[in-house]
Write an enzyme that holds these catalytic residues in place. Structure first.
Site, short mmCIF file in Angstrom:
data_model
loop_
_atom_site.label_atom_id
_atom_site.label_comp_id
_atom_site.label_asym_id
_atom_site.label_seq_id
_atom_site.Cartn_x
_atom_site.Cartn_y
_atom_site.Cartn_z
CD GLU A 153 11.70 86.47 38.46
OE1 GLU A 153 11.57 86.29 37.26
OE2 GLU A 153 11.56 85.53 39.44
CE1 TYR A 167 9.14 97.47 40.27
CE2 TYR A 167 11.41 96.03 40.12
CZ TYR A 167 10.02 96.71 39.87
OH TYR A 167 9.95 96.37 38.47
CB ALA A 219 8.59 97.60 30.11
#
Length: 144
Positions: A103, A115, A70
């Site tokens: 995930e 990612y 985050a």
């Protein structure tokens, strides 16, 4: 900017970020539980005593599972998330981690692209995994 291990003293700022970003945020107790585990790494990026973002990874044998990433809403799109994840990947590699999983919400295109840039490949789907709103989780893996 400084990259360092997360401390219990960082929890107030981390919780502010967590609650501002996620519809179902981790609890303070959840963070504390993982912070105390030997097989979990938590890191923050800070600037002038302000936490800008955080990332954690749990390890089992030679595999890692990124638990959360985050970055403060007003500091997104500055490369902080990439810096955090890349730094965690480097540390994992130095510790002999061979495979890393994560995930991500199917609708979170920004994170999925990040990612992918870091070498993760989509390799599965968990239907209706997330709540508020209900959404699939895209599973991604990176071989180190």
């Amino acid at each position: 900017m400084t990259f360092r291990e997360m401390l219990v003293e960082d929890l107030d700022q981390v919780m502010d970020i967590e609650e501002a970003l996620f519809s179902v945020p981790w609890t303070r107790e959840g963070f504390l539980t993982y912070l105390m585990k030997k097989d979990t790494m938590f890191f923050v990026v800070e600037e002038k005593d302000q936490i800008l973002g955080y990332c954690s990874m749990m390890t089992v044998l030679d595999e890692g599972d990124i638990l959360n990433v985050a970055v403060k809403k007003d500091r997104q799109k500055e490369g902080i998330g990439q810096f955090l994840v890349d730094s965690v990947l480097r540390i994992a590699g130095m510790q002999g981690i061979k495979l890393i999983h994560l995930e991500v919400r199917e609708g979170n295109g920004t994170a999925r692209r990040l990612y992918e840039r870091l070498g993760f490949k989509e390799d599965g789907l968990r239907k209706n995994y997330y709540e508020n709103p209900v959404e699939n989780a895209v599973l991604m893996t990176k071989a180190m």
